[in-house]
Write a protein that holds these residues in place. Structure first.
Motif: not given
Length: 91
Positions: A1-4, A8-11, A20-21, A32-36
């Motif tokens: 899984m890739v987050l950019k 949204s943060v995976p539940n 948890s993740i 509430g979102d991924i910040k990169l």
């Protein structure tokens, strides 16, 4: 899984009372979102469970066995071709 950035943060709860993740990537969550940065991604790996299309909801597939933040930096190409050849010319 890739987050950019902006995902949204995976539940995905941790399996067998593990974190948890969301707990793992908490330093990279904003509103509430991924910040990169635009040159970063987070890879989430599941190592102990075979995740398949037949059973993507396996509770043991918590994708927190290996978490890697990757930053990609570009190469400086501002030097002209003539300058770079001069720098490596044989004597």
């Amino acid at each position: 899984m890739v987050l950019k950035n902006g995902d949204s943060v995976p539940n995905i709860p941790g399996f067998n009372n593990q974190v948890s993740i969301k707990d793992i990537v908490t330093d990279y969550i904003e509103n509430g979102d991924i910040k990169l940065k635009e040159n970063e991604v987070i890879y989430l790996f599941e190592l102990g469970t075979e995740v398949s299309a037949e059973d993507p909801d396996d509770p043991a597939a918590d994708f927190q066995d290996l978490v890697i933040l990757v930053s990609i930096n570009g190469v400086d190409t501002s030097q002209s071709e003539d300058e770079s050849q001069d720098a490596v010319s044989p004597r």
